[in-house]
Design a protein around this motif. Structure first.
Motif, short mmCIF file in Angstrom:
data_model
loop_
_atom_site.label_atom_id
_atom_site.label_comp_id
_atom_site.label_asym_id
_atom_site.label_seq_id
_atom_site.Cartn_x
_atom_site.Cartn_y
_atom_site.Cartn_z
N GLY A 134 0.72 -1.29 -0.11
CA GLY A 134 0.12 0.09 -0.04
C GLY A 134 0.92 1.15 -0.08
O GLY A 134 0.42 2.33 0.18
N VAL A 135 2.05 1.16 -0.06
CA VAL A 135 3.02 2.21 -0.03
C VAL A 135 3.13 2.84 -1.43
O VAL A 135 3.74 2.00 -2.38
N ARG A 136 3.16 4.02 -1.72
CA ARG A 136 3.48 4.53 -2.85
C ARG A 136 4.73 4.71 -3.35
O ARG A 136 5.48 5.78 -2.52
N THR A 137 5.61 4.20 -4.12
CA THR A 137 6.93 4.06 -4.41
C THR A 137 7.12 3.56 -5.84
O THR A 137 6.58 2.66 -6.42
N ALA A 138 8.60 4.15 -6.51
CA ALA A 138 8.60 3.61 -7.80
C ALA A 138 9.39 2.01 -7.68
O ALA A 138 9.03 1.60 -8.71
N TYR A 139 9.49 1.75 -6.46
CA TYR A 139 9.93 0.18 -6.15
C TYR A 139 9.00 -0.52 -5.81
O TYR A 139 9.23 -1.57 -5.16
N ALA A 140 7.56 -0.19 -5.72
CA ALA A 140 6.53 -1.01 -4.98
C ALA A 140 6.51 -2.43 -5.45
O ALA A 140 5.92 -3.42 -4.81
N ASN A 141 6.94 -2.73 -6.85
CA ASN A 141 6.66 -3.99 -7.29
C ASN A 141 8.01 -4.68 -7.12
O ASN A 141 7.89 -5.78 -8.18
N GLN A 142 9.15 -4.16 -6.85
CA GLN A 142 10.26 -4.82 -6.80
C GLN A 142 10.35 -5.59 -5.39
O GLN A 142 9.87 -5.25 -4.57
N ASP A 143 11.20 -6.80 -5.50
CA ASP A 143 11.43 -7.35 -4.21
C ASP A 143 12.72 -6.67 -3.66
O ASP A 143 13.70 -7.18 -3.53
N VAL A 144 12.33 -5.61 -2.88
CA VAL A 144 13.35 -5.28 -2.09
C VAL A 144 13.23 -5.83 -0.51
O VAL A 144 12.44 -5.34 -0.10
N ASP A 145 14.27 -6.18 -0.29
CA ASP A 145 14.43 -6.92 0.96
C ASP A 145 16.01 -7.00 1.46
O ASP A 145 16.75 -8.07 1.19
N MET A 146 16.50 -5.93 1.89
CA MET A 146 18.04 -5.89 2.17
C MET A 146 17.95 -5.45 3.76
O MET A 146 17.18 -4.75 4.27
N ILE A 147 19.13 -5.78 4.13
CA ILE A 147 19.56 -5.42 5.64
C ILE A 147 20.97 -4.57 5.66
O ILE A 147 21.85 -5.38 4.88
N LEU A 148 20.94 -3.35 5.81
CA LEU A 148 22.12 -2.55 5.92
C LEU A 148 22.76 -2.44 7.10
O LEU A 148 22.07 -2.13 8.22
N ILE A 149 24.11 -2.84 7.34
CA ILE A 149 24.60 -3.11 8.62
C ILE A 149 25.80 -1.92 8.48
O ILE A 149 26.69 -2.19 7.78
N ARG A 150 25.65 -1.00 9.41
CA ARG A 150 26.64 0.12 9.44
C ARG A 150 27.60 0.25 10.84
O ARG A 150 26.92 0.16 11.71
N ASP A 151 28.87 0.52 10.67
CA ASP A 151 29.59 0.75 11.95
C ASP A 151 28.93 1.99 12.71
O ASP A 151 29.00 3.02 12.08
N GLY A 269 14.49 5.65 0.89
CA GLY A 269 13.86 6.51 0.08
C GLY A 269 13.15 5.56 -0.95
O GLY A 269 11.96 5.64 -1.20
N MET A 270 13.59 4.47 -1.21
CA MET A 270 13.06 3.30 -1.95
C MET A 270 11.75 2.86 -1.42
O MET A 270 10.91 2.04 -2.00
N SER A 271 12.02 2.48 -0.27
CA SER A 271 10.86 2.04 0.54
C SER A 271 9.75 2.76 0.83
O SER A 271 8.59 2.33 1.26
N GLY A 272 9.84 4.12 0.52
CA GLY A 272 8.66 5.24 0.66
C GLY A 272 9.23 6.00 1.73
O GLY A 272 8.54 7.05 1.95
N GLY A 273 10.37 5.81 2.25
CA GLY A 273 10.88 7.20 3.15
C GLY A 273 11.26 6.64 4.52
O GLY A 273 10.89 5.63 4.93
N LEU A 274 11.85 7.50 5.22
CA LEU A 274 12.59 7.15 6.73
C LEU A 274 11.26 6.83 7.54
O LEU A 274 11.60 6.24 8.55
#
Length: 508
Positions: A134-151, A269-274
């Motif tokens: 239900g979130v409007r984003t250009a990537y809504a139909n893509q399989d975005v499923d990542m985990i970002l790990i940052r020091d 931003g790809m997921s719809g914003g922070l």
């Protein structure tokens, strides 16, 4: 979503079993699990208490230990931005659920978020990014499923800065071998626990050749201990491009602090914003769960703030505590509510008008027990938290090659070189070069250079290199340079195991 625990020798809860992660949603009847609650600033109180209502509805077994941080703490005299009582509670309890806190900008400004992360060595910032229904984003139909790990601790996040001249500020990048190993090992342990099959390390080794190369080296050394997980390294530019063009190819991404800044916010931003992105800051002895966004002060008090990121952070926290069933119930209820789209805040509304934060939360709690086919079900285990590596330099030989002396100087480079050569005559040092902001301008002068009043003089050591006289030689050099102009700081030029451990020509 994510689960965490300490080492098997230090189980987070007595209900945790080495044989199977016991679900305390089922086993814990009357006991209460304490959690430090910091509601935050701006929209923090609204979204933190909204998420708290959802959590209590699914898992009424948390004892919320409320304390102050941010604006209120600063107003009551807590110079760090976090009250002493809150810090004591975090040290005792170890689990924190917090809203966003205000950062005081400008020189000497306090960042209470950083205070908590650094005091409790919360070295791993974990930010899962996925497409939500239900979130409007250009990537809504893509399989975005990542985990970002940052020091979270090292790099420029050490926050060590000095204004060395009226025109020039120095910020120190501190990267350690042990810190780089620990964050990379955490990334592989997370991948192993969650059944993820790839860990990507992204570095900016072209810009910070020594620091980022060390980070990559430790990634490659750690990867050898996890042969079942695919490991690959990419440059930061290539990582950012992959985030935009083929996000489904990214699984777990690990970076230093600064290298993770751009891809992390871009992925959000790809997921719809922070406002839709949760985060966790994890250390060996404490864990803080909070939304990835800031205080959004202009929306505060209107009852229209979107609590999704805070609720997702709550799901992460529940799984960290072992409340797997409750976490899953909330995740399904949130997805069902987003799918329906009837009772969502204005920033998420598409077909129906937006509703208040309270109405959104009521819809989620009403949907507890419902199931969404869009929830990605995973067989997840706890992460085995790495122990902090102990450095061992006993088998490393080192030699002293010279000194970089940083000097404030407003005149020409030729005049500076002439004066330096004059005052060091007869000393066991020889002026090799002068550079300005990393660009060598002596002995080869560049006509188009526009230097500032901050110079680095590189002096080769020509003495016998006996330790007994080295400190005396260094002091004599600095005394001589001080007769010409102010010197701000020095850096020892050393070789380890015969290899120079400093940049060539100050950045070239």
């Amino acid at each position: 979503m994510l689960e965490f625990r300490n080492s098997p020798a230090e189980p987070l809860l007595t209900t945790w079993s080495d044989e199977y992660p016991v679900d305390i949603s089922v086993t814990q009847a009357n006991a209460k699990t304490p959690v430090v609650f910091l509601e935050g600033d701006g929209i923090g109180p609204e979204i933190a208490n909204a998420a708290r209502k959802v959590i209590d509805a699914a898992f009424p077994h948390i004892e919320w230990v409320e304390h102050t941080a941010g604006d209120m703490a600063l107003q009551t005299g807590a110079s760090s931005g976090v009250s002493d009582e809150a810090l004591e509670a975090i040290a005792k309890i170890g689990t924190v659920f917090k809203g966003p806190l205000t950062t005081v900008l400008g020189p000497g400004g306090k960042n209470p978020n950083t205070t908590i992360r650094k005091l409790f060595e919360l070295y791993a910032n974990v930010r899962p990014v996925m497409t939500l229904p239900g979130v409007r984003t250009a990537y809504a139909n893509q399989d975005v499923d990542m985990i970002l790990i940052r020091d979270n601790i090292e790099d420029y996040h050490a926050g060590i800065e000095h204004m060395q001249t009226p025109d020039v500020i120095q910020s120190l990048n501190l990267t350690s071998r042990s810190g780089s190993e620990r964050i990379n090992r955490f990334a592989f342990e997370l991948a192993r626990a969650f059944g993820r099959d790839r860990v990507t390390c992204a570095t900016n080794a072209g810009g910070m050749k020594l620091a980022e190369s060390l980070f990559r080296t430790m990634f490659e050394e750690v990867a050898a201990d996890y042969p079942e997980i695919m490991a690959n390294h990419v440059g930061l530019e290539a990582c950012v491009q992959s985030v935009v063009t083929k996000p489904a190819h990214l699984d777990v991404v690990v970076t230093s602090n600064m290298s993770g800044d751009i891809p992390g916010d871009l992925a959000a931003g790809m997921s719809g914003g922070l406002s839709l992105v949760p985060s966790a800051n994890i250390g060996t002895h404490a864990a803080v769960f909070e939304p990835a966004h800031g205080t959004v002060a202009d929306l505060a008090g209107q009852n229209y703030a979107n609590p999704t990121a805070m609720i997702l952070s709550g799901i992460m926290m529940l799984r960290h505590l072992g409340a797997f069933k409750a976490a899953s119930q909330i995740e399904h209820a949130l997805y069902v509510t987003l799918e329906e789209g009837r009772y969502v805040t204005p920033d998420l509304a598409v077909t129906y008008p937006g509703v208040t934060t309270d109405t959104f939360v009521k819809a989620i709690t009403d949907n507890l027990g419902e199931a969404s086919a869009l929830v990605v079900e995973r067989d997840l285990d706890f992460i085995l938290m790495p122990t902090t590596p102990v450095g061992n330099s006993s088998n490393i030989s080192r030699s002293f090659d010279g000194l970089d002396v940083f000097i404030e100087w407003d005149g020409s480079v030729d005049m500076l070189a002439s004066k330096l050569n004059l005052v060091v005559a007869g000393q066991p040092f020889a002026l090799e070069s002068l550079s300005n902001r990393g660009t060598p301008l002596y002995p080869s002068v560049r006509e188009n250079a526009e230097p500032v009043n901050h110079w680095c003089g590189r002096f080769n050591y020509t003495g016998r290199k006996k330790k007994s006289g080295l400190q005396r030689d260094i002091c004599a050099l600095l005394e001589a340079v001080g007769k010409i102009g102010n010197w701000m700081h020095i850096e020892r030029l050393q070789s380890f195991n015969g290899k120079p451990a400093y940049s060539s020509g100050q950045g070239t």
